[in-house]
Design an enzyme around this catalytic site. Sequence first.
Site, short mmCIF file in Angstrom:
data_model
loop_
_atom_site.label_atom_id
_atom_site.label_comp_id
_atom_site.label_asym_id
_atom_site.label_seq_id
_atom_site.Cartn_x
_atom_site.Cartn_y
_atom_site.Cartn_z
CB SER A 23 -0.43 -0.54 1.33
OG SER A 23 -1.85 0.77 1.65
CB CYS A 26 3.72 9.52 3.14
SG CYS A 26 2.88 10.43 2.14
CE1 TYR A 183 -3.07 14.32 2.58
CE2 TYR A 183 -4.07 11.94 2.27
CZ TYR A 183 -3.02 13.35 2.67
OH TYR A 183 -2.28 12.48 4.57
NE ARG A 231 -5.55 3.75 -0.99
CZ ARG A 231 -4.83 3.08 0.08
NH1 ARG A 231 -3.92 3.70 0.80
NH2 ARG A 231 -4.25 2.00 0.14
#
Length: 356
Positions: A23, A26, A183, A231
């Site tokens: 997955s 970051c 986001y 996603r």
Amino acid sequence: MASILFSPLSIKKITLKNRIVISPMCQYSAVDGFANDWHLVHLGSRASGGVGLIIQEATAVSPEARISPADLGIWKDEHVQKLKTINEFIVSQNSIPGIQLAHAGRKASVSVPWEGNKKLDFAQGGWQTVSSSTIPYHEGEPFLPTALDKNGIQKVVADFKAATKRALEAGFQVVEIHGAHGYLLHQFLSPLTNERTDEYGGSFENRIRFTLEIVGAVQSEWPSDLPLFVRISATDWAEGGWNPEESVKLAAILKEKGVDLIDVSSGGLVSHQKITLGPGYQVPFAEKVKKEANISTGAVGLITEAKQAEEILNNGQADLILFARESLRNPNLPLDFAKELDSDIQWPKQYERAKI
Ligand SMILES: Cc1cc2nc3c(=O)[nH]c(=O)nc-3n(C[C@H](O)[C@H](O)[C@H](O)COP(=O)(O)O)c2cc1C
């Protein structure tokens, strides 16, 4: 019975050797968006550990799209070279390199987690954030995002397009558009963050417009025979927010537009979310999207065991299983899982003497 987790999956012209996916995660370890040896070792060791697909962390399409100043980026041609080197190694391990293209919107301009995820002001190297509206993530936050105007929207769309072109040059074989976790794309999707009165706000059709424009821009550069994932957060876990029914509707539209798989996550939009956590807690959303929108899905979130992953696939709840934290604990997860599921997989020849 043969393991389904270790069965191959073909999507367009790519064949994944198994259903185990790293997955996107970051690493907050880049300087000026550039990948370095940390990324090579981090991603490379998971490739040699036997995963079918590695989706590189949220990679910013512009400097202001980064969450923190240490995010990976792909907004300039110079970023391509190191990514290419990393991808060549991943491919040499018979794994497939993918990239998550991202824009953090109002959640941008914060310090790295180990420095507290604090909003950075200009003096601290921060920048003006943008969003669908001018609502900050935390109530009372002193730094308000700017609402993107038409030109601003067009620039972000163009940034995704240019980033996709570079991703292809860098040798990525899967692109995932980050529409989850609060986001920028999610900030347009959800009525909790989108208060616009123009054609990008209000109705479901208007709130999904920005996401569809980005998908179109990515597709204008991304070959139609390579996989494209999106996603999403299937729910905001908050009253009046984006919900599973809207996720199904969006997924069906994305399928029609040629998107291959929905990577089904949840949450991250608002600080007052109330998440019910537990093993595989997001799997029912992956199942709902798969069954009701008739599109392939990836399941993610507190999936940590081989048998659990096997069961999700066997039940037809998802097509791929994404591992995040468990794969940080154990980069050789697939090698261990194969043993547990009695699947004979190829180990790196350098490690073969450790195979039992
Ligand atoms: C260190 C770390 C970094 C992450 N970065 C990203 C990211 O860049 N993009 C993303 O979509 N999710 C990101 N996530 C979320 C994971 O991809 C995953 O959805 C989440 O951790 C749940 O899976 P898990 O229970 O297997 O850890 C990150 C998670 C961790 C732990």
